[in-house]
Design an enzyme around this catalytic site. Sequence first.
Site, PDB file in Angstrom:
ATOM      1  N   ARG A 160     -57.417  46.304 -56.154  1.00 59.02           N
ATOM      2  CA  ARG A 160     -57.011  47.050 -57.335  1.00 59.02           C
ATOM      3  C   ARG A 160     -57.556  46.425 -58.620  1.00 59.02           C
ATOM      4  O   ARG A 160     -57.268  46.906 -59.699  1.00 59.02           O
ATOM      5  CB  ARG A 160     -55.504  46.999 -57.404  1.00 59.02           C
ATOM      6  CG  ARG A 160     -54.836  48.337 -57.460  1.00 59.02           C
ATOM      7  CD  ARG A 160     -53.383  47.997 -57.471  1.00 59.02           C
ATOM      8  NE  ARG A 160     -52.529  49.064 -57.716  1.00 59.02           N
ATOM      9  CZ  ARG A 160     -51.803  49.678 -56.797  1.00 59.02           C
ATOM     10  NH1 ARG A 160     -51.951  49.382 -55.548  1.00 59.02           N
ATOM     11  NH2 ARG A 160     -50.954  50.580 -57.151  1.00 59.02           N
ATOM     12  N   LYS A 209     -52.793  58.745 -52.204  1.00 57.19           N
ATOM     13  CA  LYS A 209     -53.431  57.727 -51.355  1.00 57.19           C
ATOM     14  C   LYS A 209     -52.552  57.412 -50.144  1.00 57.19           C
ATOM     15  O   LYS A 209     -53.031  57.374 -49.021  1.00 57.19           O
ATOM     16  CB  LYS A 209     -53.673  56.419 -52.143  1.00 57.19           C
ATOM     17  CG  LYS A 209     -54.477  56.600 -53.410  1.00 57.19           C
ATOM     18  CD  LYS A 209     -54.676  55.289 -54.132  1.00 57.19           C
ATOM     19  CE  LYS A 209     -53.406  54.626 -54.645  1.00 57.19           C
ATOM     20  NZ  LYS A 209     -52.673  55.403 -55.681  1.00 57.19           N
ATOM     21  N   ARG A 259     -38.030  55.863 -56.774  1.00 57.34           N
ATOM     22  CA  ARG A 259     -38.518  54.497 -56.974  1.00 57.34           C
ATOM     23  C   ARG A 259     -38.346  54.127 -58.441  1.00 57.34           C
ATOM     24  O   ARG A 259     -38.608  54.942 -59.321  1.00 57.34           O
ATOM     25  CB  ARG A 259     -40.005  54.416 -56.595  1.00 57.34           C
ATOM     26  CG  ARG A 259     -40.259  53.947 -55.188  1.00 57.34           C
ATOM     27  CD  ARG A 259     -41.682  54.109 -54.714  1.00 57.34           C
ATOM     28  NE  ARG A 259     -42.731  53.590 -55.578  1.00 57.34           N
ATOM     29  CZ  ARG A 259     -44.040  53.626 -55.279  1.00 57.34           C
ATOM     30  NH1 ARG A 259     -44.435  54.140 -54.133  1.00 57.34           N
ATOM     31  NH2 ARG A 259     -44.938  53.156 -56.115  1.00 57.34           N
ATOM     32  N   ARG A 299     -41.249  62.580 -56.883  1.00 56.17           N
ATOM     33  CA  ARG A 299     -41.275  61.866 -55.600  1.00 56.17           C
ATOM     34  C   ARG A 299     -39.901  61.282 -55.291  1.00 56.17           C
ATOM     35  O   ARG A 299     -39.229  60.718 -56.152  1.00 56.17           O
ATOM     36  CB  ARG A 299     -42.312  60.742 -55.627  1.00 56.17           C
ATOM     37  CG  ARG A 299     -42.253  59.905 -54.352  1.00 56.17           C
ATOM     38  CD  ARG A 299     -43.460  59.057 -54.133  1.00 56.17           C
ATOM     39  NE  ARG A 299     -43.726  58.163 -55.236  1.00 56.17           N
ATOM     40  CZ  ARG A 299     -44.809  57.407 -55.322  1.00 56.17           C
ATOM     41  NH1 ARG A 299     -45.726  57.471 -54.371  1.00 56.17           N
ATOM     42  NH2 ARG A 299     -44.990  56.615 -56.349  1.00 56.17           N
ATOM     43  N   ARG A 309     -48.061  51.946 -65.334  1.00 52.38           N
ATOM     44  CA  ARG A 309     -48.923  51.963 -64.132  1.00 52.38           C
ATOM     45  C   ARG A 309     -50.233  52.687 -64.409  1.00 52.38           C
ATOM     46  O   ARG A 309     -51.300  52.262 -63.970  1.00 52.38           O
ATOM     47  CB  ARG A 309     -48.191  52.631 -62.969  1.00 52.38           C
ATOM     48  CG  ARG A 309     -47.144  51.723 -62.349  1.00 52.38           C
ATOM     49  CD  ARG A 309     -46.145  52.511 -61.536  1.00 52.38           C
ATOM     50  NE  ARG A 309     -46.718  53.105 -60.355  1.00 52.38           N
ATOM     51  CZ  ARG A 309     -46.176  54.141 -59.706  1.00 52.38           C
ATOM     52  NH1 ARG A 309     -45.059  54.699 -60.153  1.00 52.38           N
ATOM     53  NH2 ARG A 309     -46.749  54.620 -58.633  1.00 52.38           N
TER      54      ARG A 309
HETATM   55  P1  AP5 Z   1     -48.406  59.430 -52.639  1.00 52.94           P
HETATM   56  O1  AP5 Z   1     -49.180  59.710 -51.390  1.00 52.94           O
HETATM   57  O2  AP5 Z   1     -47.184  58.589 -52.514  1.00 52.94           O
HETATM   58  O3  AP5 Z   1     -49.400  58.876 -53.782  1.00 52.94           O
HETATM   59  P2  AP5 Z   1     -50.026  57.450 -53.996  1.00 52.94           P
HETATM   60  O4  AP5 Z   1     -51.403  57.648 -54.524  1.00 52.94           O
HETATM   61  O5  AP5 Z   1     -49.881  56.604 -52.759  1.00 52.94           O
HETATM   62  O6  AP5 Z   1     -49.075  56.950 -55.164  1.00 52.94           O
HETATM   63  P3  AP5 Z   1     -48.323  55.580 -55.392  1.00 52.94           P
HETATM   64  O7  AP5 Z   1     -47.515  55.821 -56.619  1.00 52.94           O
HETATM   65  O8  AP5 Z   1     -47.570  55.120 -54.182  1.00 52.94           O
HETATM   66  O9  AP5 Z   1     -49.501  54.640 -55.664  1.00 52.94           O
HETATM   67  P4  AP5 Z   1     -49.451  53.360 -56.429  1.00 52.94           P
HETATM   68  O10 AP5 Z   1     -50.840  52.933 -56.207  1.00 52.94           O
HETATM   69  O11 AP5 Z   1     -49.012  53.407 -57.834  1.00 52.94           O
HETATM   70  O12 AP5 Z   1     -48.266  52.539 -55.714  1.00 52.94           O
HETATM   71  P5  AP5 Z   1     -48.259  51.324 -54.692  1.00 52.94           P
HETATM   72  O13 AP5 Z   1     -47.095  51.514 -53.803  1.00 52.94           O
HETATM   73  O14 AP5 Z   1     -49.595  51.080 -54.091  1.00 52.94           O
HETATM   74  O15 AP5 Z   1     -48.013  60.838 -53.302  1.00 52.94           O
HETATM   75  C1  AP5 Z   1     -47.262  60.902 -54.485  1.00 52.94           C
HETATM   76  C2  AP5 Z   1     -46.370  62.157 -54.462  1.00 52.94           C
HETATM   77  O16 AP5 Z   1     -47.201  63.316 -54.460  1.00 52.94           O
HETATM   78  C3  AP5 Z   1     -45.482  62.262 -53.196  1.00 52.94           C
HETATM   79  O17 AP5 Z   1     -44.254  62.810 -53.551  1.00 52.94           O
HETATM   80  C4  AP5 Z   1     -46.273  63.206 -52.276  1.00 52.94           C
HETATM   81  O18 AP5 Z   1     -45.435  63.926 -51.408  1.00 52.94           O
HETATM   82  C5  AP5 Z   1     -47.007  64.096 -53.276  1.00 52.94           C
HETATM   83  N1  AP5 Z   1     -48.345  64.515 -52.824  1.00 52.94           N
HETATM   84  C6  AP5 Z   1     -49.243  63.755 -52.161  1.00 52.94           C
HETATM   85  N2  AP5 Z   1     -50.383  64.455 -51.926  1.00 52.94           N
HETATM   86  C7  AP5 Z   1     -50.188  65.691 -52.484  1.00 52.94           C
HETATM   87  C8  AP5 Z   1     -51.002  66.857 -52.605  1.00 52.94           C
HETATM   88  N3  AP5 Z   1     -52.252  66.908 -52.090  1.00 52.94           N
HETATM   89  N4  AP5 Z   1     -50.486  67.927 -53.250  1.00 52.94           N
HETATM   90  C9  AP5 Z   1     -49.240  67.877 -53.782  1.00 52.94           C
HETATM   91  N5  AP5 Z   1     -48.410  66.814 -53.709  1.00 52.94           N
HETATM   92  C10 AP5 Z   1     -48.881  65.713 -53.069  1.00 52.94           C
HETATM   93  O19 AP5 Z   1     -48.014  50.085 -55.690  1.00 52.94           O
HETATM   94  C11 AP5 Z   1     -46.783  49.922 -56.357  1.00 52.94           C
HETATM   95  C12 AP5 Z   1     -46.798  48.632 -57.181  1.00 52.94           C
HETATM   96  O20 AP5 Z   1     -47.034  47.502 -56.300  1.00 52.94           O
HETATM   97  C13 AP5 Z   1     -47.903  48.517 -58.235  1.00 52.94           C
HETATM   98  O21 AP5 Z   1     -47.530  49.137 -59.451  1.00 52.94           O
HETATM   99  C14 AP5 Z   1     -47.999  46.983 -58.373  1.00 52.94           C
HETATM  100  O22 AP5 Z   1     -46.916  46.468 -59.124  1.00 52.94           O
HETATM  101  C15 AP5 Z   1     -47.822  46.505 -56.941  1.00 52.94           C
HETATM  102  N6  AP5 Z   1     -49.112  46.390 -56.226  1.00 52.94           N
HETATM  103  C16 AP5 Z   1     -49.437  47.027 -55.072  1.00 52.94           C
HETATM  104  N7  AP5 Z   1     -50.686  46.703 -54.700  1.00 52.94           N
HETATM  105  C17 AP5 Z   1     -51.157  45.841 -55.631  1.00 52.94           C
HETATM  106  C18 AP5 Z   1     -52.401  45.168 -55.805  1.00 52.94           C
HETATM  107  N8  AP5 Z   1     -53.417  45.314 -54.930  1.00 52.94           N
HETATM  108  N9  AP5 Z   1     -52.542  44.364 -56.895  1.00 52.94           N
HETATM  109  C19 AP5 Z   1     -51.545  44.182 -57.772  1.00 52.94           C
HETATM  110  N10 AP5 Z   1     -50.346  44.795 -57.672  1.00 52.94           N
HETATM  111  C20 AP5 Z   1     -50.148  45.621 -56.607  1.00 52.94           C
END
Ligand code: AP5
Length: 229
Positions: free
Chosen positions: A101, A26, A173, A140, A184
Amino acid sequence: MVDARPEVRPAPRLRVIFLGPPGAGKGTQAARLAAWGKVPRVSTGDMLREAIAAGTDLGRQVGPLMEKGSLVPDELLIGIIQERLLGKDCRNGYILDGFPRTLRQAQGFETMVGGDLTEEMLVFDVEVPRSELLRRLSGRRWCPTCQSTYHVDNKPPRADMLCDREGAQLIQREDDKEVAVARRLAEYDERTAPLIDYYRGRSRFFRVNGYRPPDAVFQELTRIAEGRA
Ligand code: AP5
């Protein structure tokens, strides 16, 4: 009498919600789509990590929750997004990455924007098999200075473990470690996956295969955004 003035149309707006489990890509796609559409990417994960790094009250409150992979309380997130979307840069659209979310957040969002956005908002649900999610998250690496992400196999930095932009030391991370990843994914299954049905019925909802090279995923997203898919 015919009004000869040219019709003034509002500028087209790109407003997107990304759904999908942790590691689906994402953030990667949201950043590219934001640059393409010239609108900001609004990443709640990045905003919360910045608060932690800055040592604010919010950061101290959410840090322990995020570290173990739990979701942050809905009210906090709704307040953060409400304030962020008032920013001038969001007037012509935005890409939401990581919000909403939960059902409560989705409802809070509709209240803040004044409707269900059926006509306008694009919702992308990025699907990736679980084994690949685990591979992506465990590999990652992340720049704590500019929040750029890398992957040890797919997208390594030019110099060993140093950010291409900042030169800062890349780290893993905390919530990419095994126990937090399991939590998660469980949070996603229980609280975020129900949003798929919620949005399928009310928005321009598109399921996207994220288990492909990033360029292929991006091409599909832009085709949809341009109304060509
Ligand atoms: P990446 O693009 O980073 O994936 P992502 O879907 O963004 O994964 P995240 O782990 O960042 O999502 P998340 O939703 O858990 O975390 P967030 O920061 O929002 O890609 C991942 C890896 O794969 C990278 O190494 C990339 O290079 C690779 N990759 C990407 N595309 C690829 C492809 N096509 N092929 C191969 N490799 C690829 O949230 C973190 C925390 O914040 C949550 O756990 C929660 O505690 C809190 N939080 C955030 N938002 C909320 C909310 N709305 N409500 C409550 N808590 C929240």
